[in-house]
Design a protein around this motif. Structure first.
Motif, mmCIF file in Angstrom:
data_model
loop_
_atom_site.group_PDB
_atom_site.id
_atom_site.type_symbol
_atom_site.label_atom_id
_atom_site.label_comp_id
_atom_site.label_asym_id
_atom_site.label_seq_id
_atom_site.Cartn_x
_atom_site.Cartn_y
_atom_site.Cartn_z
ATOM 1 N N VAL A 74 -0.420 -29.197 -27.804
ATOM 2 C CA VAL A 74 -0.767 -30.130 -26.730
ATOM 3 C C VAL A 74 -2.277 -30.200 -26.526
ATOM 4 N N GLU A 75 -2.934 -29.052 -26.494
ATOM 5 C CA GLU A 75 -4.372 -29.046 -26.216
ATOM 6 C C GLU A 75 -5.188 -29.631 -27.366
ATOM 7 N N LEU A 76 -4.701 -29.520 -28.591
ATOM 8 C CA LEU A 76 -5.454 -30.060 -29.723
ATOM 9 C C LEU A 76 -5.245 -31.551 -29.923
ATOM 10 N N PHE A 77 -4.122 -32.085 -29.469
ATOM 11 C CA PHE A 77 -3.809 -33.475 -29.768
ATOM 12 C C PHE A 77 -3.666 -34.356 -28.533
ATOM 13 N N LYS A 78 -3.821 -33.811 -27.339
ATOM 14 C CA LYS A 78 -3.690 -34.658 -26.168
ATOM 15 C C LYS A 78 -4.898 -35.574 -26.048
ATOM 16 N N GLN A 79 -4.707 -36.674 -25.326
ATOM 17 C CA GLN A 79 -5.781 -37.649 -25.132
ATOM 18 C C GLN A 79 -6.695 -37.170 -24.031
ATOM 19 N N LEU A 80 -7.979 -37.048 -24.321
ATOM 20 C CA LEU A 80 -8.930 -36.543 -23.352
ATOM 21 C C LEU A 80 -9.433 -37.645 -22.445
ATOM 22 N N PRO A 81 -9.684 -37.356 -21.171
ATOM 23 C CA PRO A 81 -10.253 -38.354 -20.276
ATOM 24 C C PRO A 81 -11.715 -38.604 -20.584
ATOM 25 N N LEU A 97 -13.903 -31.580 -30.709
ATOM 26 C CA LEU A 97 -13.204 -30.376 -31.118
ATOM 27 C C LEU A 97 -13.636 -29.157 -30.308
ATOM 28 N N GLY A 98 -14.921 -29.064 -30.013
ATOM 29 C CA GLY A 98 -15.390 -27.919 -29.236
ATOM 30 C C GLY A 98 -14.757 -27.867 -27.861
ATOM 31 N N HIS A 99 -14.677 -29.028 -27.202
ATOM 32 C CA HIS A 99 -14.056 -29.082 -25.884
ATOM 33 C C HIS A 99 -12.570 -28.741 -25.975
ATOM 34 N N ARG A 100 -11.913 -29.249 -26.993
ATOM 35 C CA ARG A 100 -10.483 -28.973 -27.156
ATOM 36 C C ARG A 100 -10.227 -27.484 -27.378
ATOM 37 N N LEU A 101 -11.050 -26.852 -28.214
ATOM 38 C CA LEU A 101 -10.870 -25.424 -28.466
ATOM 39 C C LEU A 101 -11.139 -24.602 -27.205
ATOM 40 N N GLY A 102 -12.115 -25.038 -26.416
ATOM 41 C CA GLY A 102 -12.373 -24.335 -25.163
ATOM 42 C C GLY A 102 -11.204 -24.427 -24.202
ATOM 43 N N GLN A 103 -10.621 -25.627 -24.071
ATOM 44 C CA GLN A 103 -9.452 -25.796 -23.210
ATOM 45 C C GLN A 103 -8.249 -25.027 -23.748
ATOM 46 N N LEU A 104 -8.116 -25.004 -25.059
ATOM 47 C CA LEU A 104 -7.025 -24.254 -25.669
ATOM 48 C C LEU A 104 -7.147 -22.772 -25.360
ATOM 49 N N TYR A 105 -8.329 -22.243 -25.478
ATOM 50 C CA TYR A 105 -8.536 -20.822 -25.188
ATOM 51 C C TYR A 105 -8.212 -20.512 -23.726
ATOM 52 N N LYS A 106 -8.678 -21.350 -22.821
ATOM 53 C CA LYS A 106 -8.434 -21.101 -21.405
ATOM 54 C C LYS A 106 -6.954 -21.136 -21.074
ATOM 55 N N GLN A 107 -6.240 -22.158 -21.550
ATOM 56 C CA GLN A 107 -4.818 -22.261 -21.239
ATOM 57 C C GLN A 107 -4.026 -21.116 -21.873
ATOM 58 N N ALA A 108 -4.400 -20.715 -23.083
ATOM 59 C CA ALA A 108 -3.691 -19.618 -23.736
ATOM 60 C C ALA A 108 -3.937 -18.292 -23.013
ATOM 61 N N ILE A 109 -5.179 -18.033 -22.604
ATOM 62 C CA ILE A 109 -5.470 -16.765 -21.939
ATOM 63 C C ILE A 109 -4.849 -16.730 -20.553
ATOM 64 N N PHE A 110 -4.738 -17.876 -19.890
ATOM 65 C CA PHE A 110 -4.056 -17.913 -18.594
ATOM 66 C C PHE A 110 -2.586 -17.531 -18.753
ATOM 67 N N TYR A 111 -1.933 -18.111 -19.757
ATOM 68 C CA TYR A 111 -0.525 -17.796 -19.986
ATOM 69 C C TYR A 111 -0.344 -16.319 -20.349
ATOM 70 N N LEU A 112 -1.172 -15.814 -21.252
ATOM 71 C CA LEU A 112 -1.040 -14.426 -21.687
ATOM 72 C C LEU A 112 -1.356 -13.455 -20.553
ATOM 73 N N PHE A 113 -2.250 -13.830 -19.667
ATOM 74 C CA PHE A 113 -2.537 -12.977 -18.511
ATOM 75 C C PHE A 113 -1.302 -12.857 -17.621
ATOM 76 N N GLY A 114 -0.618 -13.971 -17.370
ATOM 77 C CA GLY A 114 0.610 -13.919 -16.596
ATOM 78 C C GLY A 114 1.684 -13.105 -17.289
ATOM 79 N N LEU A 115 1.774 -13.229 -18.618
ATOM 80 C CA LEU A 115 2.745 -12.437 -19.370
ATOM 81 C C LEU A 115 2.444 -10.946 -19.248
ATOM 82 N N ALA A 116 1.172 -10.584 -19.300
ATOM 83 C CA ALA A 116 0.794 -9.177 -19.139
ATOM 84 C C ALA A 116 1.132 -8.682 -17.732
ATOM 85 N N MET A 117 0.964 -9.519 -16.719
ATOM 86 C CA MET A 117 1.336 -9.125 -15.363
ATOM 87 C C MET A 117 2.836 -8.875 -15.255
#
Length: 343
Positions: A74-81, A97-117
């Motif tokens: 989703v983060e790599l192929f979604k349409q950016l505003p 691509l840089g912006h997409r990778l940054g958003q991908l990292y943030k969303q992935a680390i948010f999910y993994l943080f919740g999983l660790a909790m």
């Protein structure tokens, strides 16, 4: 914010997640659960032993792999505003691509943080409670210090707090898991993963073919998590209350992580005076500016009046689809996190 500041924040978030994950692993490996006693003849502990329908490794692989894979796609192929605005100013965005990778990292680390909790909370609860599993008698075959067992008549109805397991057919892992029934780790982890994925799809996925397609995917993910949780009861690895507690824990942390950590629905907290839910409100024009407009002067926009520009309609995927259909409203373009259905 400079790129070095962003990099430092990203590394700090990664270290926090790693520390919480290591803490969960240490509790799992070296935590000594509370040794709870039992009553001989307790029927809730007399169920037969069965192999798990979903092993621990499989559940962890699903919890790590499925949501992160969806987030990557989703983060790599979604349409950016904001793409259309840059093109009108003579600057082409490309794929960003840089912006997409940054958003991908943030969303992935948010999910993994919740999983660790979830994992840490589950393991801490297991160690503190020490509840015996429904197949305790079949796996342990407890023997009392005097050499007698629960099969002997003198021990019926007695509370036993000193015993040793005499079943030689079971592994050390089975014995370590005997008093870690509450809460269900399968239920907490898998329901967190599937519900968080459903919440993420609600905020980030646009389905042009059918609005119900997205909701069908959300339903299937949540039902899969619920099915895995129910197998823990039918496999006699948990009491029903263990599964319920684990499910509540996973659901609660998924909702809190999506709402306050990942902030997936930030667009809903705009001031009420700035926008309507599905339609733009016309900018408030003073009588003087209205008179000037009738005299041939250019009409005042929301930005020139000092008012906050309203958000785009609720069912859009970023700003581009709306601006393509309404180029005259380019001044209302905003970056926000509403990626709903586009009819």
């Amino acid at each position: 914010m400079s790129k070095y500041t962003k990099l430092a924040r990203g590394i700090c978030d990664l270290l926090i997640w790693a520390a919480l994950s290591v803490g969960s692993l240490l509790l799992h490996k070296w935590g000594k659960p509370f040794k709870r006693g039992f009553f001989c003849g307790d029927e809730s502990l007399a169920y037969p032993y069965r192999e798990s329908s979903f092993e621990h490794e499989l559940v962890l692989a699903i919890a790590f792999g499925v949501p992160t894979s969806v987030i990557v796609v989703v983060e790599l192929f979604k349409q950016l505003p904001g793409g259309a605005l840059r093109e009108t100013s003579g600057k082409r965005d490309g794929c960003r691509l840089g912006h997409r990778l940054g958003q991908l990292y943030k969303q992935a680390i948010f999910y993994l943080f919740g999983l660790a909790m979830v994992a840490f909370t589950t393991m801490l609860s297991k160690v503190c409670i020490g509840r015996l599993r429904p197949h305790f008698f079949a796996v342990c075959q407890p023997m009392l210090p005097d050499g007698s067992t629960c099969q002997d008549a003198q021990n019926q109805g007695r509370y036993i707090d000193s015993y040793t397991c005499s079943n030689a057919n079971m592994t050390d892992f089975n014995f370590r898991q005997l008093n870690q029934s509450f809460p269900s780790g399968h239920a907490s982890i898998i329901l967190y993963a599937m519900l968080y994925l459903a919440i993420y799809l609600q905020a980030a996925l646009s389905t042009r073919v059918s609005k119900l397609l997205k909701h069908l995917l959300q339903f299937l993910f949540v039902m899969f998590g619920w099915y895995v949780s129910l197998t823990r009861i039918t496999d006699y690895h948990h009491h029903w209350s263990d599964v319920l507690a684990g499910a509540v824990m996973g659901v609660l942390i998924a909702c809190l992580t999506g709402a306050y950590v990942a902030d997936l629905f930030a667009f809903k907290r705009w001031p009420k005076t700035g926008y309507s839910a599905n339609t733009l409100r016309k900018p408030q024009v003073s009588p003087k500016s209205s008179t000037k407009s009738q005299a041939g002067a250019a009409p005042a926009t929301a930005a020139s009046n000092g008012a906050q520009p309203p958000a785009l309609p609720a069912y859009t995927f970023g700003t581009l689809p709306y601006l393509a259909a309404h180029p005259a409203q380019a001044q209302y373009a905003q970056t926000y996190h509403n990626y709903g259905y586009v009819p």
